[in-house]
Design a protein around this motif. Structure first.
Motif, PDB file in Angstrom:
ATOM      1  N   UNK A  54       0.854  -1.197   0.000  1.00  0.00           N
ATOM      2  CA  UNK A  54       0.000   0.000   0.000  1.00  0.00           C
ATOM      3  C   UNK A  54       0.883   1.239   0.000  1.00  0.00           C
ATOM      4  N   UNK A  55       0.608   2.175  -0.887  1.00  0.00           N
ATOM      5  CA  UNK A  55       1.402   3.395  -0.945  1.00  0.00           C
ATOM      6  C   UNK A  55       0.559   4.527  -1.523  1.00  0.00           C
ATOM      7  N   UNK A  56       1.161   5.692  -1.665  1.00  0.00           N
ATOM      8  CA  UNK A  56       0.506   6.868  -2.230  1.00  0.00           C
ATOM      9  C   UNK A  56       1.309   7.303  -3.451  1.00  0.00           C
ATOM     10  N   UNK A 184      -5.033  25.009  -3.804  1.00  0.00           N
ATOM     11  CA  UNK A 184      -3.792  24.945  -3.025  1.00  0.00           C
ATOM     12  C   UNK A 184      -3.147  26.323  -3.091  1.00  0.00           C
ATOM     13  N   UNK A 185      -2.889  26.942  -1.947  1.00  0.00           N
ATOM     14  CA  UNK A 185      -2.326  28.296  -1.909  1.00  0.00           C
ATOM     15  C   UNK A 185      -0.944  28.249  -1.264  1.00  0.00           C
ATOM     16  N   UNK A 186       0.049  28.832  -1.958  1.00  0.00           N
ATOM     17  CA  UNK A 186       1.428  28.927  -1.468  1.00  0.00           C
ATOM     18  C   UNK A 186       1.756  30.408  -1.312  1.00  0.00           C
ATOM     19  N   UNK A 187       2.157  30.812  -0.099  1.00  0.00           N
ATOM     20  CA  UNK A 187       2.323  32.245   0.164  1.00  0.00           C
ATOM     21  C   UNK A 187       3.674  32.798  -0.249  1.00  0.00           C
ATOM     22  N   UNK A 188       4.620  31.949  -0.656  1.00  0.00           N
ATOM     23  CA  UNK A 188       5.934  32.423  -1.081  1.00  0.00           C
ATOM     24  C   UNK A 188       6.495  31.446  -2.103  1.00  0.00           C
ATOM     25  N   UNK A 189       7.284  31.934  -3.063  1.00  0.00           N
ATOM     26  CA  UNK A 189       7.914  31.025  -4.022  1.00  0.00           C
ATOM     27  C   UNK A 189       9.016  30.212  -3.357  1.00  0.00           C
ATOM     28  N   UNK A 190       9.341  29.071  -3.949  1.00  0.00           N
ATOM     29  CA  UNK A 190      10.400  28.216  -3.423  1.00  0.00           C
ATOM     30  C   UNK A 190      10.030  26.749  -3.504  1.00  0.00           C
ATOM     31  N   UNK A 191      10.872  25.919  -2.906  1.00  0.00           N
ATOM     32  CA  UNK A 191      10.657  24.475  -2.886  1.00  0.00           C
ATOM     33  C   UNK A 191       9.846  24.096  -1.651  1.00  0.00           C
ATOM     34  N   UNK A 192       8.819  23.286  -1.846  1.00  0.00           N
ATOM     35  CA  UNK A 192       7.992  22.786  -0.747  1.00  0.00           C
ATOM     36  C   UNK A 192       7.974  21.260  -0.802  1.00  0.00           C
ATOM     37  N   UNK A 193       8.133  20.646   0.344  1.00  0.00           N
ATOM     38  CA  UNK A 193       7.888  19.217   0.500  1.00  0.00           C
ATOM     39  C   UNK A 193       6.659  19.070   1.394  1.00  0.00           C
ATOM     40  N   UNK A 194       5.602  18.555   0.815  1.00  0.00           N
ATOM     41  CA  UNK A 194       4.331  18.411   1.526  1.00  0.00           C
ATOM     42  C   UNK A 194       4.118  16.924   1.804  1.00  0.00           C
ATOM     43  N   UNK A 195       4.239  16.542   3.073  1.00  0.00           N
ATOM     44  CA  UNK A 195       4.084  15.141   3.461  1.00  0.00           C
ATOM     45  C   UNK A 195       2.604  14.826   3.655  1.00  0.00           C
ATOM     46  N   UNK A 196       2.130  13.819   2.942  1.00  0.00           N
ATOM     47  CA  UNK A 196       0.724  13.411   3.002  1.00  0.00           C
ATOM     48  C   UNK A 196       0.661  11.958   3.459  1.00  0.00           C
ATOM     49  N   UNK A 197      -0.183  11.690   4.431  1.00  0.00           N
ATOM     50  CA  UNK A 197      -0.384  10.324   4.923  1.00  0.00           C
ATOM     51  C   UNK A 197      -1.747   9.822   4.459  1.00  0.00           C
ATOM     52  N   UNK A 211       3.084   7.230   4.123  1.00  0.00           N
ATOM     53  CA  UNK A 211       3.331   8.669   4.075  1.00  0.00           C
ATOM     54  C   UNK A 211       4.328   8.960   2.959  1.00  0.00           C
ATOM     55  N   UNK A 212       3.974   9.872   2.072  1.00  0.00           N
ATOM     56  CA  UNK A 212       4.846  10.251   0.966  1.00  0.00           C
ATOM     57  C   UNK A 212       4.935  11.775   0.890  1.00  0.00           C
ATOM     58  N   UNK A 213       6.021  12.264   0.280  1.00  0.00           N
ATOM     59  CA  UNK A 213       6.237  13.704   0.136  1.00  0.00           C
ATOM     60  C   UNK A 213       5.926  14.150  -1.290  1.00  0.00           C
TER      61      UNK A 213
END
Length: 295
Positions: A54-56, A184-197, A211-213
């Motif tokens: 099982x994965x995402x 989906x709202x991002x308040x600043x530019x750059x790299x984001x890693x969003x961990x979702x379970x 859980x994956x990023x």
């Protein structure tokens, strides 16, 4: 906050059937091996079995339908996604002043912006899960805040699903055979890693979770190579919610944990000093009283 998503394919802005959300997923769709940058088109995150685990994964429907590994996929949010925060208190949950420019992956598809949603439509997933799955925001690394919300039409109140400024978790219930998109709202530019379970109870009684990023490169100037190579904890931490004395949105300043610890230490030191002064004052008064009473 928990979302009881409706099964099937509807446009949440109008509650009417939306052909763009009407999809089915073949059981033999492959999992791609090569790295990919997705800057436009339709993608969903969703549970899937890979080698019976099982994965995402990310379901990429922009061209030939294929599943992709989040660790080898960058979701590029270009400057075509820039929008201005309305002068309306209903959007105060975004934590930035009206008139601020933010990057928005929209709930309704924009041809020049990657369209990120979620689904529970993999055939084996639908056969094995008990009613649905739970999606949670496990963590966010990035230079700004991330908020995901639904809004059913222009005059409806936004329904906040996830905010990186709140404690991890914020479970969202998604029924089987669901396909949904949100803002989906991002308040600043750059790299984001969003961990979702993603977790679920299976019809056989077992429980599964993973859980994956998700890797976002927000803004034209942000390197997709950096997003692909980033590791959790290596990108700028999400700052706390903006308050009257907080730094401007998108900064890496603000009140950090070490400042809080320092303030606590100073407070304890002052308390100890006050106790010492009081005790010394009492001792001096006792000596004076004793001297007065002596013949």
């Amino acid at each position: 906050m928990t979302l009881a998503a409706q099964p099937g394919s509807t446009d949440p802005t109008s509650n009417q059937p939306d052909p763009a959300l009407d999809q089915s997923i073949a059981p033999d769709q492959p999992v791609a091996d090569e790295p990919a940058v997705l800057a436009a088109g339709h993608v969903d995150l969703g549970p899937r079995y890979v080698d019976d685990e099982w994965t995402l994964l990310i379901h990429d429907d922009a061209a030939q339908p294929v599943w992709r590994d989040p660790d080898r996929t960058v979701l590029q949010v270009t400057d075509a996604a820039l929008q201005t925060v309305p002068d309306d208190p209903v959007y105060g949950f975004l934590g930035v002043p009206a008139g601020t420019q933010v990057h928005v992956v929209p709930q309704v598809q924009h041809p020049d912006v990657v369209w990120v949603g979620w689904n529970t439509q993999d055939p084996r997933v639908m056969q094995t899960i008990d009613r649905g799955v739970t999606l949670e925001l496990a963590d966010v690394d990035g230079p700004g805040d991330v908020t995901m919300y639904l809004q059913a039409g222009t005059f409806s109140e936004p329904q906040v699903l996830w905010r990186s400024t709140e404690p991890p978790g914020q479970p969202m219930w998604v029924e089987v055979n669901t396909h949904t998109h949100a803002n989906w709202v991002f308040t600043a530019p750059g790299v984001y890693l969003v961990a979702v379970r993603v977790s679920a109870d299976l019809v056989g009684g077992a429980q599964v979770w993973a859980t994956r990023h998700l890797r976002f490169a927000v803004g034209d100037a942000t390197s997709t190579d950096d997003a692909l190579a980033a590791q959790p904890g290596e990108v700028a931490a999400v700052p706390p919610s903006a308050g009257p004395d907080a730094d401007e949105p998108g900064s890496t300043g603000g009140t950090g944990p070490w400042l809080v610890v320092g303030l606590v230490v100073v407070a304890l030191g002052l308390a100890v000093a006050l106790i010492v002064v009081v005790l010394r004052g009492r001792a001096v008064r006792r000596r004076v009283e004793q001297e007065r009473t002596q013949p």
